[in-house]
Design a protein around this motif. Structure first.
Motif, short mmCIF file in Angstrom:
data_model
loop_
_atom_site.label_atom_id
_atom_site.label_comp_id
_atom_site.label_asym_id
_atom_site.label_seq_id
_atom_site.Cartn_x
_atom_site.Cartn_y
_atom_site.Cartn_z
N ALA A 41 0.55 -1.37 -0.29
CA ALA A 41 0.17 0.06 -0.43
C ALA A 41 0.79 1.78 -0.68
O ALA A 41 0.40 2.09 -0.92
N ARG A 42 2.07 1.01 1.17
CA ARG A 42 2.94 2.55 0.94
C ARG A 42 3.51 2.23 -0.55
O ARG A 42 3.74 3.59 -0.84
N ARG A 43 4.05 1.87 -0.95
CA ARG A 43 4.60 1.78 -3.05
C ARG A 43 3.15 2.31 -3.48
O ARG A 43 3.15 3.06 -4.57
N CYS A 44 2.39 1.59 -3.15
CA CYS A 44 1.22 2.29 -3.96
C CYS A 44 1.25 3.93 -3.93
O CYS A 44 1.04 4.80 -5.23
N LEU A 45 0.72 4.51 -2.46
CA LEU A 45 0.74 5.50 -2.11
C LEU A 45 1.56 6.91 -2.08
O LEU A 45 1.49 7.80 -2.10
N ARG A 46 3.46 6.28 -3.00
CA ARG A 46 4.01 7.35 -3.23
C ARG A 46 3.39 8.35 -4.08
O ARG A 46 2.39 8.50 -5.10
N VAL A 47 4.12 9.52 -3.95
CA VAL A 47 3.36 10.88 -4.10
C VAL A 47 3.69 11.30 -6.39
O VAL A 47 2.92 11.08 -6.48
N LYS A 48 5.34 10.38 -6.25
CA LYS A 48 5.42 10.31 -7.94
C LYS A 48 5.25 8.92 -8.69
O LYS A 48 5.43 8.28 -7.55
N ARG A 55 5.17 4.00 -8.37
CA ARG A 55 4.31 3.06 -8.14
C ARG A 55 4.69 2.54 -8.49
O ARG A 55 5.24 2.39 -9.93
N PRO A 56 4.39 1.01 -8.13
CA PRO A 56 3.69 -0.27 -9.26
C PRO A 56 2.63 0.13 -10.49
O PRO A 56 1.50 1.03 -10.18
N THR A 57 2.81 -1.10 -11.39
CA THR A 57 1.29 -1.19 -12.16
C THR A 57 0.70 -2.38 -11.51
O THR A 57 0.97 -2.50 -10.41
N MET A 58 -0.81 -1.82 -12.37
CA MET A 58 -1.72 -2.56 -11.19
C MET A 58 -1.72 -3.95 -11.45
O MET A 58 -2.08 -4.53 -10.82
N ARG A 59 -0.79 -4.40 -12.83
CA ARG A 59 -0.46 -6.13 -12.74
C ARG A 59 0.56 -6.31 -11.53
O ARG A 59 0.26 -7.22 -11.08
N GLU A 60 1.66 -5.50 -11.32
CA GLU A 60 2.21 -6.16 -10.26
C GLU A 60 1.79 -5.70 -9.03
O GLU A 60 1.97 -6.83 -8.57
N VAL A 61 0.68 -5.43 -8.44
CA VAL A 61 -0.13 -5.51 -7.51
C VAL A 61 -0.48 -6.24 -7.58
O VAL A 61 -0.96 -7.11 -6.48
N ALA A 62 -1.59 -7.01 -8.29
CA ALA A 62 -2.63 -7.58 -8.20
C ALA A 62 -1.88 -9.23 -8.41
O ALA A 62 -1.91 -9.65 -7.52
#
Length: 418
Positions: free
Chosen positions: A332-339, A343-350
């Protein structure tokens, strides 16, 4: 006497014949007038439906469908009469939810299929464009974790969308209104399914789609707690090779990507940020915005200060889940990076969420959240027109809504649509 009576009888017969003739004339005239009146009324009704069709974006919808390669064979055009019958003339008892966008009704078709009917409060200007946009977007998606559009009705005063009925409310209700208790494992499953659906929209169809309003109120759950991503009114198609889109900022306060808010430049990473907020909600059971405090900022700060435990929902954290909870928090913290580029891609997150599930349940399928079941119903569409509309949010199928706030150009908050 006999001759006189015969003559009188003849006069009576003449009078009767005349009377009958006059009555028949009146009857014929009445029938003719009634026929003309009914024909005129029918013509006016047809013209009124044509007027509504145009006002509701019917011509725009036809143009968009033509530009996307043809008609949408699987999307039904419902008549007003069909939907009136399905909802008992839109009776109050059939209301599933209300919001700034309008009302969602529960409908039952003659074959006993249950549907959700989204009826807007009005449809002028940009609202008709939002309606068309949602039809175009959803007509291209056939994914088990995306709510299915069944059809629409264009011939009523306000536009109507018809969806599959999702029976178990929104994620927002389950987390914040305690509709049911969601274990950590179930929350992880819901997150993985939602991430898989968004990843599919971003990278697995010919023309990527940015949802643009990812939030707990737009995640629906069926009776088996299967995730259904909903409300695509604000979504955007992205042409191949298009890095970002300059557009009016749309979304919900508390979930909005700060980079998008600052630059008006929309990319897939805007959905990633919103999803990061959603993960924080799942871990803390706190709302995205409370008393002008943003969950995203507080969540990241707590991790930086190494005091995340104070924010976590005690009901989902135990010795068996604490390490995985920390892994989800780090994601979640990586998804919430300002830049956005960081951030990871949604595929990486999934894939990361799916990996966590497989670690806990190694018999699970790695392909579970990436089903190859999307059908390109409109062929290979080009990017859609930037409608720049203020989407008065929420209102997914089988749902209810809360209050809404709109902030033009800089920020938009929409009803917590169920």
């Amino acid at each position: 006497m006999t001759g006189s009576a015969s003559k009188k009888l003849s006069k009576m017969e003449v009078m009767l014949i005349v009377s009958l003739g006059v009555s028949a004339g009146f009857l014929v005239s009445f029938i003719g007038i009634a026929w003309l009146w009914w024909g005129n009324k029918k013509r006016k009704f047809i013209k009124l439906k044509e007027k509504y069709f145009q006002e509701n974006g019917g011509l725009l919808l036809q143009q968009q469908l033509a530009s996307h390669g043809g008609a949408v064979d699987t999307t039904k055009i419902f008549s007003a009469e069909e939907l009136q019958e399905a909802t008992n003339n839109f009776h109050e008892s059939r209301v599933l939810g209300k919001g700034g966008y309008g009302i969602v009704y529960k409908g039952i078709l003659p074959d006993n299929q249950v549907i959700a009917i989204k009826k807007s409060k009005g449809c002028v200007g940009s609202q008709s464009e939002q309606f068309v946009n949602e039809v175009i977007i959803l007509s291209q998606i056939n994914h088990r974790n995306v709510v299915k559009l069944l059809g629409c009705c264009l011939e009523t005063e306000v536009p109507i969308l018809v969806y599959e009925f999702i029976s178990h409310g929104t994620l927002h209700e389950h987390i914040h209104k305690k509709r049911s208790s969601l274990s950590f494992e179930l929350r992880l499953k819901i997150a993985a399914e939602a991430a898989g659906a968004l990843a599919h929209l971003h990278s697995s169809i010919s023309t990527p789609i940015i949802h643009r309003d990812v939030k707990a109120a737009n995640i629906l759950l069926d009776d088996k707690y299967t995730t259904k991503v909903s409300d695509f009114g604000a979504s955007r198609l992205v042409a191949s090779g298009e890095a970002g889109i300059q557009t009016v900022v749309l979304g919900t306060v508390g979930y909005l990507d700060p980079e998008y808010l600052h630059s008006n430049q929309l990319t897939e990473k805007s959905d990633v940020y919103s999803f990061g907020v959603l993960l924080a909600e799942l871990l803390t059971s706190k709302v995205a915005v409370s008393k002008d405090e943003f969950l995203a900022s507080i969540f990241v700060a707590s991790m930086e200060k190494d005091c995340l435990n104070q924010m976590l929902d005690d009901e989902i954290v135990n010795e068996g889940t604490i390490e995985m909870v920390k892994n989800v928090a780090e994601l979640a913290r990586r998804c919430l990076r300002v830049k956005g580029e960081e951030r990871p891609t949604m595929r990486e997150v999934a894939m990361e969420l799916e990996g966590m599930i497989m670690t806990k349940h190694p018999w699970g399928s790695a392909d579970h959240y990436f089903p190859e079941e999307t059908e390109h119903l409109l062929g290979s569409p080009n990017t859609s027109k930037d409608y720049s509309v203020n989407v008065d949010g929420g209102g997914g199928p089988g749902t209810a809504s809360g209050s809404s706030m709109q902030i033009d150009m800089s920020m938009s908050s929409y009803a917590d649509g169920r």
